[in-house]
Motif scaffolding. Sequence first.
Motif, PDB file in Angstrom:
ATOM      1  N   ASP A 156      43.592  39.107  81.988  1.00 38.62           N
ATOM      2  CA  ASP A 156      44.535  38.374  81.136  1.00 38.62           C
ATOM      3  C   ASP A 156      44.188  38.537  79.658  1.00 38.62           C
ATOM      4  O   ASP A 156      45.079  38.693  78.812  1.00 38.62           O
ATOM      5  CB  ASP A 156      44.533  36.895  81.513  1.00 38.62           C
ATOM      6  N   VAL A 157      42.894  38.499  79.330  1.00 34.33           N
ATOM      7  CA  VAL A 157      42.474  38.675  77.938  1.00 34.33           C
ATOM      8  C   VAL A 157      42.828  40.072  77.445  1.00 34.33           C
ATOM      9  O   VAL A 157      43.305  40.258  76.317  1.00 34.33           O
ATOM     10  CB  VAL A 157      40.959  38.425  77.794  1.00 34.33           C
ATOM     11  N   ALA A 158      42.620  41.078  78.289  1.00 33.11           N
ATOM     12  CA  ALA A 158      42.912  42.457  77.901  1.00 33.11           C
ATOM     13  C   ALA A 158      44.418  42.702  77.774  1.00 33.11           C
ATOM     14  O   ALA A 158      44.864  43.478  76.929  1.00 33.11           O
ATOM     15  CB  ALA A 158      42.298  43.421  78.909  1.00 33.11           C
ATOM     16  N   LEU A 159      45.202  42.022  78.619  1.00 31.47           N
ATOM     17  CA  LEU A 159      46.647  42.270  78.639  1.00 31.47           C
ATOM     18  C   LEU A 159      47.384  41.581  77.500  1.00 31.47           C
ATOM     19  O   LEU A 159      48.442  42.055  77.072  1.00 31.47           O
ATOM     20  CB  LEU A 159      47.237  41.806  79.973  1.00 31.47           C
ATOM     21  N   ALA A 160      46.873  40.461  77.009  1.00 33.08           N
ATOM     22  CA  ALA A 160      47.599  39.669  76.004  1.00 33.08           C
ATOM     23  C   ALA A 160      48.035  40.501  74.791  1.00 33.08           C
ATOM     24  O   ALA A 160      49.230  40.540  74.455  1.00 33.08           O
ATOM     25  CB  ALA A 160      46.756  38.473  75.575  1.00 33.08           C
ATOM     26  N   PRO A 161      47.116  41.222  74.107  1.00 33.45           N
ATOM     27  CA  PRO A 161      47.566  42.005  72.942  1.00 33.45           C
ATOM     28  C   PRO A 161      48.454  43.182  73.339  1.00 33.45           C
ATOM     29  O   PRO A 161      49.337  43.582  72.571  1.00 33.45           O
ATOM     30  CB  PRO A 161      46.255  42.490  72.315  1.00 33.45           C
ATOM     31  N   MET A 162      48.241  43.726  74.528  1.00 29.76           N
ATOM     32  CA  MET A 162      49.066  44.850  74.976  1.00 29.76           C
ATOM     33  C   MET A 162      50.499  44.394  75.211  1.00 29.76           C
ATOM     34  O   MET A 162      51.461  45.101  74.872  1.00 29.76           O
ATOM     35  CB  MET A 162      48.472  45.464  76.245  1.00 29.76           C
ATOM     36  N   ARG A 163      50.673  43.208  75.812  1.00 31.02           N
ATOM     37  CA  ARG A 163      52.019  42.689  76.046  1.00 31.02           C
ATOM     38  C   ARG A 163      52.720  42.361  74.739  1.00 31.02           C
ATOM     39  O   ARG A 163      53.929  42.572  74.593  1.00 31.02           O
ATOM     40  CB  ARG A 163      51.936  41.452  76.939  1.00 31.02           C
TER      41      ARG A 163
END
Length: 298
Positions: A27-34
């Motif tokens: 979730d931490v890794a995906l947040a900026p990507m989303r």
Amino acid sequence: MSEISQLEEAILALEQQRSVLSDAVVDVALAPMREKLAALRAQVGESRFPGTRQRKQVTVLFADISGFTALAREMDAEDVTELMNAVWQRLDAIILDLGGVIDKHMGDGVMALWGVNSGREDEPERAVRAALHMQDALRTFRDERELDLAMRVGVHTGPALLGAIGITAEFTAMGTTVNLASRLEGIAPVDGVLISYETYQRVRGHFDIRPLPPVWVKGSSVLLDVYQVLRIRPRVFHPSTRGVEGVETRMVGRQVEFERLRRAFKDVIEAGAFRVVTIVGEAGIGKSRLLAEFDDWA
């Protein structure tokens, strides 16, 4: 590959690593990507449909959650709204991560589209994967909150007209394809995913699928072949897509190899022992066609 496609592929790859990396890390890794993906889609208009009407081949997903009406009689309206927002945040993220576009929310339901802004061959597969992941996510949500919620999902592939409608000029998809996807959702099994024959043609080999008896649906003059998608296959087999769609051709040659595969299969059934068959050959020699013929026979 565009930056949007690269981000979509990276997000999908990370999602598949949750069991290894843990939800918190993913979730931490995906947040900026989303966030970056949403910004890019907004720049090129992918958050909405193109401004002019056009006819395109799309895959339409309808999902409807049951159980919120009963909760509304027992809980405060604000609490029910918070629950609905929480569950749609999870389900919407799955749709977007797999390249879909959210057309609209309708109370307890959602309509999503694949193929609106891109021409990837795997759009129907992405839609069906999203449907299965959405069912998994809802099961997790209701277990966490100890709620009695269930969802039906219908998926259909076909031509649709994309454009503005109404005095607010809301962009949406229109036509028989949309109506049929909605009908499929209405007759789908509870907690199940129901797809049409048109979608089945494009995703078979990727999922475990069970044919159901043909059904009548409102707006159709003929019985429709429908299929329930059970799960994603752990080892994907890509059936051959060469030739003219809908035209069956006879396999020429490879009868010796085909018979050996059938004999091995029968030996497994009769003896109850495992067999491993390795198929080796140069590119284009017909390995995929041989496997497709065996898959159909089995």
